[in-house]
Write a protein that holds these residues in place. Sequence first.
Motif, PDB file in Angstrom:
ATOM      1  N   ALA A   8      -0.497   8.505   3.359  1.00  7.22           N
ATOM      2  CA  ALA A   8      -1.868   8.062   3.067  1.00  7.22           C
ATOM      3  C   ALA A   8      -2.798   9.261   2.932  1.00  7.22           C
ATOM      4  N   LEU A  39      -6.213   4.535   3.389  1.00 12.37           N
ATOM      5  CA  LEU A  39      -5.468   3.522   2.639  1.00 12.37           C
ATOM      6  C   LEU A  39      -6.074   3.275   1.269  1.00 12.37           C
ATOM      7  N   ALA A  43      -4.684   2.098  -2.919  1.00  9.48           N
ATOM      8  CA  ALA A  43      -5.187   0.794  -3.378  1.00  9.48           C
ATOM      9  C   ALA A  43      -4.345   0.241  -4.528  1.00  9.48           C
ATOM     10  N   VAL A  46      -1.375  -1.712  -3.132  1.00 12.50           N
ATOM     11  CA  VAL A  46      -1.612  -2.532  -1.939  1.00 12.50           C
ATOM     12  C   VAL A  46      -0.802  -3.832  -1.961  1.00 12.50           C
ATOM     13  N   ASP A  47      -0.611  -4.409  -3.165  1.00 10.68           N
ATOM     14  CA  ASP A  47       0.155  -5.660  -3.243  1.00 10.68           C
ATOM     15  C   ASP A  47       1.573  -5.449  -3.754  1.00 10.68           C
ATOM     16  N   HIS A  51       6.182  -1.120  -1.487  1.00 18.75           N
ATOM     17  CA  HIS A  51       5.484  -0.188  -0.597  1.00 18.75           C
ATOM     18  C   HIS A  51       5.232  -0.855   0.750  1.00 18.75           C
TER      19      HIS A  51
END
Length: 351
Positions: A8, A39, A43, A46-47, A51
């Motif tokens: 990160a 984080l 981005a 993120v979904d 990951h």
Amino acid sequence: MILVTGGAGFIGANFVLQWLREVGEPVVNLDKLTYAGNLGNLAEVVDDPRHIFVRGDIADHRLVRELLGQYRPRAVVHFAAESHVDRSIHGPEDFIQTNIVGTFRLLDEVRAYWEGLKGAERDRFRFLHVSTDEVYGSLGPADPAFSETTPYAPNSPYSASKAASDHLVRAYHHTYGLPTLTTNCSNNYGPYQFPEKLIPLMILNGLTGQPLPVYGDGLNVRDWLYVEDHCAAIRRVLEDGRVGETYNIGGECEKTNIDVVKTICAILDELHPSRRPHAALIKYVQDRPGHDRRYAMDTRKIRAELGWAPKETFETGLRKTVDWYIAHRDWVDGVTTGAYRQWIEQNYGNR
Ligand code: NAD
Ligand code: DAU
């Protein structure tokens, strides 16, 4: 599956994004989310089910053991560190804890995991340690660039802690046979770099009309590499590097600090003309204690053995970087106002 530590942070996040885009293999990302971990850098993924983010400390051996057992990675790429020289001068302890003790604990758990692997899984496993050119010390103006055989001579608590971690990695290879690789890279710049480092600090201060603090006489020299080129080099070393070896990575792009700052000012004059001339904001300030005068990297080994070369020049990479900071003011506000820290504590607790 690979396990990335410090994914990160600035280089780690760029690595994870590039890896998922270009390799596509799933990543477990272990990061403590210190002030430098964000984080927001991730981005884009993120979904993405490839990951898996885990907030935690590399020095937490139980957690590391659990992650290795659960995800059974074929490689570990170790970025996690305290990375800022000035902070190491004001408070070295965190550097000793994460860079030395943390790397030791991580190595020890990885060794146990690797010793339990069998056959092809064991043969192909790699531990790649991401390190710095600063372990080699400081060069005079006429000295040859650092090569992989230059003796270590670290001068700051940061570089001393990184040198110690490099030696531990070396020892784990020589003593236990752990299949390690170490990369030593020069100064990176690019998107998502925390604005305490020279280039993003100068860009953001320039955009907001604040002084541009240049340490000492501004004639210290650094070698600059665009972060995506560093990440591509790490991938090459992971794929085909020789076990137990170290590889120097750099842009072969030496610049004095004052040249870097003046180049940023010239780009800002063009892209952000309302505050011209940005160079009027330059302010010479007290030097960094023990400030290394010059770094330069001889990168012939990685170029010849692995066919790696940077894609960006300093001019193209720097322009992309300035464009990125101008286009991502929300990211900048998030890391500079403290809003992001609050969000972390709400969502991840105060660990
Ligand atoms: P950074 O400070 O931006 O990111 C470090 C990341 O490590 C952060 O996300 C932080 O939360 C995480 N972290 C810190 N302590 C941790 C711990 N105990 N457990 C788990 N995570 C932890 O650093 P960076 O500039 O991205 O550098 C990454 C690595 O590359 C470092 O090892 C650094 O020494 C090395 N390096 C950096 C440069 C450079 O120019 N930035 C050049 C060469 C090598
Ligand atoms: O060489 C690789 C190293 O590069 C990495 O290992 C470190 O993690 C990374 O932080 C970086 O270290 P430096 O000390 O070289 O980077 P920094 O951006 O802090 O400073 C670059 C140069 O600019 C250095 O000579 C100090 C100077 N400087 C820095 C700042 C923050 C200034 O003149 N003014 C500043 O405000």
